[in-house]
Scaffold this active site. Structure first.
Site, short mmCIF file in Angstrom:
data_model
loop_
_atom_site.label_atom_id
_atom_site.label_comp_id
_atom_site.label_asym_id
_atom_site.label_seq_id
_atom_site.Cartn_x
_atom_site.Cartn_y
_atom_site.Cartn_z
CG HIS A 198 28.57 28.07 57.64
ND1 HIS A 198 28.35 27.01 57.67
CD2 HIS A 198 28.45 28.11 59.54
CE1 HIS A 198 28.65 26.45 59.08
NE2 HIS A 198 28.35 26.86 59.71
CE LYS B 283 31.81 26.08 59.86
NZ LYS B 283 32.63 25.60 60.69
CB SER C 54 25.82 26.79 61.29
OG SER C 54 25.41 26.86 62.84
#
Lengths: 404, 81
Positions: A211, A242, A183
């Protein structure tokens, strides 16, 4: 009791003194996937993790509204005590289908997905091998597990191999934990090599695709898909906060008896389940992610545009194709000035200082969204170039770290 | 490997990391006296693990405050191997 945090307060005050307090930003209103109002000014959001830009997607919003109207705002309890809603089970089935896994289990946050999975999987006699740059939720999950925890050098399969060999004679299961995209710097794990090591040692492998879900792989299933090693990943963890634009997390697996985790994972059992609105928007977001692959293409086009612009501006880029790129600053005061300068120029990025950053080096972290327009990206590049030049950083700053 | 030998190697490894000419003793507090933050300490311990080809489980790092603590835990793990 709070006396032990006095030093933290001093460090925090020093950061906030430079201008706007980076950790206390309160937007008047977030108006779209890419813009917010702050103090009446329009700000370009360049640090949201909203990779596919689904937070304002019409059908996701509509499904959430309909679910709230039909089923209420919250579940007011855990699934173990209060029962599951139909939507929870449907979301788990839908997610498992998308991920091509036998089973999936949802958690109320991504943090809890790591916490709940690791704590339940590993017992005090087992070994967890964590990449040194692992997210805090992985470290905290390891702590809750009470397992023997060994760190291996970030993205270094050889180091992992050495450590697994050292542990070979010790009893207990070994679970290796890596992330798809890290990240802070946006670099990806060398997953094929890690899989080889894991097989050799007879260890298990968990990959956190927080991610990389929706970002990597032909279908958006993450790094394991992109690297063709999904069959060797025993547990895949991820988040809804996300690419899927909401909140919540999951773990999915083909392992026999995976559902036992529901009876063993305290972070799953002792927390309120996801509210109907979130369950509905996430379920719809999976549909959108699957049926609109062009969003991913747009994201990668935007990433190339943005990172290409920064290279042209004299920033040194790693080869990462990830939507995360971080500008490494020589020191904390420069990082804070850079962050403030960008905010004044109307661009919001993430400031990362202290223990969240690899090697403790301050970073300005950016993340790109599929919904960013070419004009917005040009604006961002221009602002970063201008502030960077003012701070004497252009040309010698390092962006990203995938090269390492 | 003798504890003295481990102590000597740890002291020189610390010297290489913090680049200090300050005297390092068994009582030196790794966090406070060497101005290392918790992440730097974890990274330093990873380096020590490689150097001594051993493993110090993360859950034991909390016990390590001084250079002496590190040497003691390191000696035990090296001997156990």
């Amino acid at each position: 009791m709070l006396a032990k945090y006095r030093e933290l307060r001093a460090a925090f005050d020093a950061v906030a003194q430079v201008g706007q307090d980076p950790f206390g930003v309160i937007f008047d209103r977030v108006v779209s996937a890419t813009e917010a109002l702050l103090g009446g000014r329009r700000i370009l959001l360049l640090g949201t993790n909203n990779y596919l830009g689904l937070t304002f997607e019409e059908s996701c919003v509509a499904e959430a509204v309909a679910a709230i109207q039909a089923e209420g705002t919250g579940t007011t309890g855990s699934r173990i005590a209060n029962g599951s809603y139909g939507g929870h089970a449907m979301l788990e089935a839908r997610l498992a289908k998308f991920l091509k896994r036998r089973r999936a289990m949802v958690f109320s946050t991504g943090y809890q997905a790591n916490l709940g999975t690791l704590a339940a999987l590993a017992g005090p006699k087992d070994h967890l091998l964590l990449d040194a740059d692992s997210h805090a939720s992985i470290y905290d999950g390891a702590r809750l597990a009470g397992a023997q925890v060994t760190r291996f050098r970030h993205n270094d399969p050889e180091d992992l191999r050495r450590r697994l060999r050292r542990l070979a004679s010790q009893p207990g299961e070994k679970l290796v934990v890596t992330e798809g995209i890290y990240s802070m710097l946006g670099d990806t794990a060398p997953l094929r090599d890690i899989v080889e090591v894991k097989r050799e040692a007879g260890a298990w492998l968990m990959v956190d695709e927080a991610h990389s879900l929706g970002v990597l792989g032909e279908a958006g299933r993450g790094l394991a898909e992109a690297e063709g090693v999904e069959a060797d990943v025993d547990y895949v963890v991820g988040t809804f906060s996300k690419s899927l634009g909401a909140v919540g997390g999951f773990c999915a697996s083909d392992v026999e008896d995976f559902d036992l985790l529901r009876l063993a994972s305290r972070p799953y059992m002792f927390t309120a389940s996801l509210p109907p609105g979130v369950v509905a928007s996430v379920s719809q977001a999976i549909e959108v992610m699957e049926s609109q692959p062009l969003r991913r293409s747009r994201l990668h086009r935007n990433v190339r545009h943005f990172q290409g612009g920064l290279v042209a501006a004299g920033f040194d880029l790693g080869p990462s194709a990830s939507p995360i790129a971080s500008i490494r600053c020589p020191d904390q005061p420069t990082a804070i000035r850079f962050w403030n300068g960008l905010l004044q120029a109307g661009v919001y990025v993430n400031l990362a200082i202290g223990s969240a950053t690899p090697e403790g080096r301050p970073l300005l972290r950016t993340s790109i969204c599929a919904e960013h327009t070419p004009e917005q990206i040009e604006l961002a590049i221009a602002a970063i170039r201008a502030v960077g030049t003012e701070l004497g950083m252009t040309g010698n700053a390092t962006l990203g770290a995938a090269a390492e | 490997m003798q504890q003295d030998e481990i102590y000597g190697q740890v002291v020189s490894a610390i010297g290489a990391v913090v680049g200090t000419t300050r005297p390092i003793t068994a009582e030196t507090n790794i966090l406070q006296d060497l101005s290392l933050d918790s992440v730097a300490v974890m990274d330093f311990i990873m380096q020590i693990e490689t150097q001594f080809d051993t493993i110090i489980p993360l859950n034991r790092i909390a016990e390590i405050e001084t250079v002496g603590d590190l040497v003691r835990i390191l000696s035990a793990s090296v001997q156990a191997a």
